[in-house]
Design a protein around this motif. Structure first.
Motif, mmCIF file in Angstrom:
data_model
loop_
_atom_site.group_PDB
_atom_site.id
_atom_site.type_symbol
_atom_site.label_atom_id
_atom_site.label_comp_id
_atom_site.label_asym_id
_atom_site.label_seq_id
_atom_site.Cartn_x
_atom_site.Cartn_y
_atom_site.Cartn_z
ATOM 1 N N PHE A 97 0.822 -1.220 0.000
ATOM 2 C CA PHE A 97 0.000 0.000 0.000
ATOM 3 C C PHE A 97 0.851 1.263 0.000
ATOM 4 C CE2 PHE A 97 -3.222 -3.058 1.509
ATOM 5 C CZ PHE A 97 -4.247 -2.737 0.633
ATOM 6 N N GLY A 98 1.928 1.268 0.789
ATOM 7 C CA GLY A 98 2.798 2.439 0.849
ATOM 8 C C GLY A 98 3.401 2.771 -0.505
ATOM 9 N N VAL A 100 8.264 13.913 -2.526
ATOM 10 C CA VAL A 100 6.848 13.770 -2.134
ATOM 11 C C VAL A 100 6.429 12.302 -2.174
ATOM 12 C CG1 VAL A 100 4.465 14.336 -2.798
ATOM 13 C CG2 VAL A 100 6.220 16.122 -2.812
ATOM 14 N N ALA A 101 6.850 11.578 -3.229
ATOM 15 C CA ALA A 101 6.473 10.165 -3.357
ATOM 16 C C ALA A 101 7.004 9.341 -2.187
ATOM 17 C CB ALA A 101 7.006 9.608 -4.683
ATOM 18 N N VAL A 102 8.254 9.582 -1.787
ATOM 19 C CA VAL A 102 8.848 8.830 -0.675
ATOM 20 C C VAL A 102 8.159 9.172 0.641
ATOM 21 C CG1 VAL A 102 10.947 8.612 0.727
ATOM 22 C CG2 VAL A 102 11.093 8.448 -1.760
ATOM 23 N N ILE A 103 7.888 10.444 0.866
ATOM 24 C CA ILE A 103 7.209 10.868 2.110
ATOM 25 C C ILE A 103 5.835 10.207 2.212
ATOM 26 C CG2 ILE A 103 6.118 12.861 3.246
ATOM 27 C CD1 ILE A 103 8.569 14.518 2.139
ATOM 28 N N ILE A 104 5.079 10.227 1.103
ATOM 29 C CA ILE A 104 3.737 9.621 1.109
ATOM 30 C C ILE A 104 3.840 8.111 1.326
ATOM 31 C CG2 ILE A 104 1.793 9.022 -0.427
ATOM 32 C CD1 ILE A 104 1.947 11.958 -1.387
ATOM 33 N N PHE A 136 3.165 3.533 7.467
ATOM 34 C CA PHE A 136 3.008 3.681 8.917
ATOM 35 C C PHE A 136 1.526 3.611 9.326
ATOM 36 C CE2 PHE A 136 2.985 6.132 12.944
ATOM 37 C CZ PHE A 136 3.917 5.376 13.649
ATOM 38 N N ILE A 137 0.656 4.229 8.521
ATOM 39 C CA ILE A 137 -0.795 4.210 8.810
ATOM 40 C C ILE A 137 -1.315 2.770 8.760
ATOM 41 C CG2 ILE A 137 -3.076 4.857 7.895
ATOM 42 C CD1 ILE A 137 -1.716 7.539 7.003
ATOM 43 N N PHE A 138 -0.946 2.041 7.695
ATOM 44 C CA PHE A 138 -1.410 0.651 7.573
ATOM 45 C C PHE A 138 -0.813 -0.232 8.662
ATOM 46 C CE2 PHE A 138 -3.136 1.920 3.550
ATOM 47 C CZ PHE A 138 -4.188 1.038 3.339
ATOM 48 N N PHE A 139 0.437 0.040 9.030
ATOM 49 C CA PHE A 139 1.056 -0.725 10.109
ATOM 50 C C PHE A 139 0.299 -0.519 11.423
ATOM 51 C CE2 PHE A 139 3.893 -0.365 13.823
ATOM 52 C CZ PHE A 139 4.134 -1.716 14.021
ATOM 53 N N GLU A 140 -0.062 0.723 11.721
ATOM 54 C CA GLU A 140 -0.804 1.020 12.955
ATOM 55 C C GLU A 140 -2.161 0.330 12.956
ATOM 56 O OE1 GLU A 140 -0.051 2.375 15.771
ATOM 57 O OE2 GLU A 140 1.985 2.957 15.245
ATOM 58 N N LEU A 141 -2.814 0.289 11.782
ATOM 59 C CA LEU A 141 -4.108 -0.410 11.684
ATOM 60 C C LEU A 141 -3.933 -1.902 11.956
ATOM 61 C CD1 LEU A 141 -5.647 1.265 8.474
ATOM 62 C CD2 LEU A 141 -6.522 1.466 10.817
ATOM 63 N N LEU A 142 -2.941 -2.509 11.315
ATOM 64 C CA LEU A 142 -2.696 -3.949 11.509
ATOM 65 C C LEU A 142 -2.257 -4.252 12.938
ATOM 66 C CD1 LEU A 142 -0.839 -4.944 8.195
ATOM 67 C CD2 LEU A 142 -3.191 -5.455 8.823
ATOM 68 N N HIS A 159 7.804 -4.865 13.300
ATOM 69 C CA HIS A 159 7.321 -4.918 11.917
ATOM 70 C C HIS A 159 7.336 -3.529 11.263
ATOM 71 C CE1 HIS A 159 6.174 -9.130 11.925
ATOM 72 N NE2 HIS A 159 5.550 -8.964 13.082
ATOM 73 N N ALA A 160 7.393 -2.480 12.060
ATOM 74 C CA ALA A 160 7.436 -1.114 11.519
ATOM 75 C C ALA A 160 8.717 -0.856 10.741
ATOM 76 C CB ALA A 160 7.305 -0.089 12.646
ATOM 77 N N TYR A 161 9.773 -1.651 11.034
ATOM 78 C CA TYR A 161 11.059 -1.428 10.356
ATOM 79 C C TYR A 161 10.985 -1.688 8.856
ATOM 80 C CZ TYR A 161 12.853 -1.530 15.158
ATOM 81 O OH TYR A 161 13.074 -1.271 16.488
ATOM 82 N N GLY A 162 9.937 -2.366 8.426
ATOM 83 C CA GLY A 162 9.773 -2.631 6.985
ATOM 84 C C GLY A 162 9.405 -1.410 6.168
ATOM 85 N N TYR A 163 9.264 -0.233 6.823
ATOM 86 C CA TYR A 163 8.882 0.987 6.087
ATOM 87 C C TYR A 163 9.877 1.298 4.963
ATOM 88 C CZ TYR A 163 12.485 3.810 8.447
ATOM 89 O OH TYR A 163 13.674 4.319 8.899
#
Length: 453
Positions: free
Chosen positions: A185-186, A210-214, A220-226, A236-240
């Motif tokens: 998704f990221g 901009v593409a990298v920031i988004i 991070f948003i999807f990680f927090e949801l999961l 698992h956040a390190y996979g960003y």
């Protein structure tokens, strides 16, 4: 309206455009039924230049552009000498009467379009085969047709392709299903935004940043949801990092090494500088987001998989990664599938050599790239795709984006020793990849093997 005010109006209109379009039709004074070999030197020279600049716009290396310009020039009975960079060509054409005609051509930006490259290479082969017995009208309509192949896919497909590529990439780097989902998704959102900004002619640095920031924020948003849904570990956040790997400038990186090996130093150094610029912008943007979100590159939770299962999953992940990158490079489905099969074999071999053969990463990268190049040579004879359209996507997945990011992250927090460790590792692998392709090319391509063909 007076002549002065008309000129002023025109100059005001043109001042909005940093890069002015070349009006090719104005170079051709003969009628459309004139055979190309009977055209004037200016017309022949303009034809050579247009074909050269169209090939350059596809992202191929200087050697291929020069080779195609020479082929067209020889077929038309003239001689061509060209100096080629990343986005510009200066060339002079000479005829048998020792008259000469020079042009300087440039592109507004650089990009990659493998479908267009395939069509251009086909055109050059057909033109040579027909000994130049094409009319100027036939050539113009064919080149106009190829020019209009701007992009094969809409921006949302480009987003999906990046998501697929980075999902495969993060698994190969040791990520599990949470990292794969979040990276998908990221990267998907990030590349969709980059493609939309590209359509609106936004400048390179802004697009990348901009593409990298988004991509990082969406990960991070999807990680927090999961994390809330499945009570995941924070590791698992390190996979960003995986979400931003779609910006890796694989084509300029690889073609820079190939160009320098053919002593095309100008093109090679310009491409290398461009690639370094993209990586610097991307890694700095990723580092800035990591600082704000309090993320840092660390070890993702280990995957407890058997050798056979891991190898099979690596084959699948490598296939997905290379296929996704190929679609991002505007390859046709058949071309992307061919590259993905070669890439999955070569990349899985590379990883197995590192993990089970205990071979250093750089040497394994060389062997992986050599294998990809040799397989591509076999396949090319059967399907006729441009070699670069198969080899480069198949080894982009081997470019150590994770190492580069970790180096910049550590430099950013003044961990100079650790940063230097990662950057040296990255440089060794980056040097080994074009060397592997080059070795395969020398072994299988007579024109590449000799300096004067």
């Amino acid at each position: 309206m007076s002549k002065e005010s008309e000129i002023e109006n025109n100059s005001q209109h043109l001042s909005h455009h940093h890069h002015m379009k070349i009006r090719w039709e104005e170079f051709f004074k003969s009628d459309d039924d004139t055979l190309a070999k009977d055209a004037t030197l200016v017309e022949k020279g303009s034809l050579v230049g247009r074909i050269g600049v169209m090939l350059l716009s596809c992202g191929t290396g200087a050697w291929r552009v020069r080779d195609s310009m020479d082929t067209i020039a020889r077929t038309l009975g003239i001689t061509c000498s060209a100096d080629i960079g990343l986005v510009s060509i200066e060339y002079t054409c000479f005829d048998v009467e020792n008259q000469s005609y020079s042009q300087t051509l440039s592109l507004p930006t650089t990009g990659v379009n493998m479908t267009k490259l395939n069509e251009m290479e086909k055109f050059v082969r057909q033109f040579k085969k027909g000994h130049g017995h094409w009319t100027l009208g036939q050539i113009k309509s064919r080149l106009d047709e190829i020019s209009n192949l701007k992009s094969t896919y809409p921006t949302w497909i480009s987003g999906l392709a990046a998501g697929l590529a980075c999902a495969g990439f993060i698994f190969l780097l040791g990520g599990g299903w949470p990292e794969v989902i979040c990276a998908f998704f990221g990267a998907g959102f990030g590349n969709y935004v980059r493609a939309e900004m590209g359509r609106r002619k936004i400048t390179l640095v802004a697009k990348i940043a901009v593409a990298v920031i988004i991509a990082c924020i969406v990960y991070f948003i999807f990680f927090e949801l999961l994390r809330r849904m499945f009570n995941l570990e924070y590791d698992h956040a390190y996979g960003y990092i995986g979400a931003m790997l779609f910006v890796i400038p694989g084509f300029p990186f690889i073609t820079s090494g190939l160009d320098m090996s053919k002593l095309d130093m100008r093109s090679g150094l310009e491409r290398m500088t461009y690639a370094v610029l993209v990586i610097l912008v991307a890694t700095m943007a990723g580092w800035a987001v990591a600082m704000v979100l309090r993320l840092k590159p660390g070890a993702m939770p280990a995957l407890s998989l058997g050798v056979l299962t891991l190898t099979l999953l690596r084959l699948v992940a490598s296939f997905c990664g290379v296929f996704g990158f190929s679609i991002m490079f505007n390859s046709k489905i058949s071309m992307a599938t061919t590259a993905a099969v070669i890439g999955s074999i070569a990349n899985t071999t590379r990883l197995s050599l590192v993990d089970y053969g205990h071979i250093p990463a750089a040497l394994a990268a060389f062997i992986g790239a050599l294998l990809a190049g040799l397989l591509a040579s076999v396949v090319r004879k059967r399907v006729g795709f441009p070699r670069i359209a198969i080899t480069v996507p198949s080894i982009v997945i081997m470019v150590p984006g994770l190492y580069m990011y970790r180096a910049v992250f550590n430099f950013g927090v003044t961990n100079i020793n650790i940063g230097a460790f990662w950057i040296i590792g990255a440089l060794m692998i980056v040097a080994a990849l074009p060397m592997g392709l080059l070795a395969a090319r020398i072994l299988t391509d007579k024109k590449w093997r000799h300096a004067n063909l």
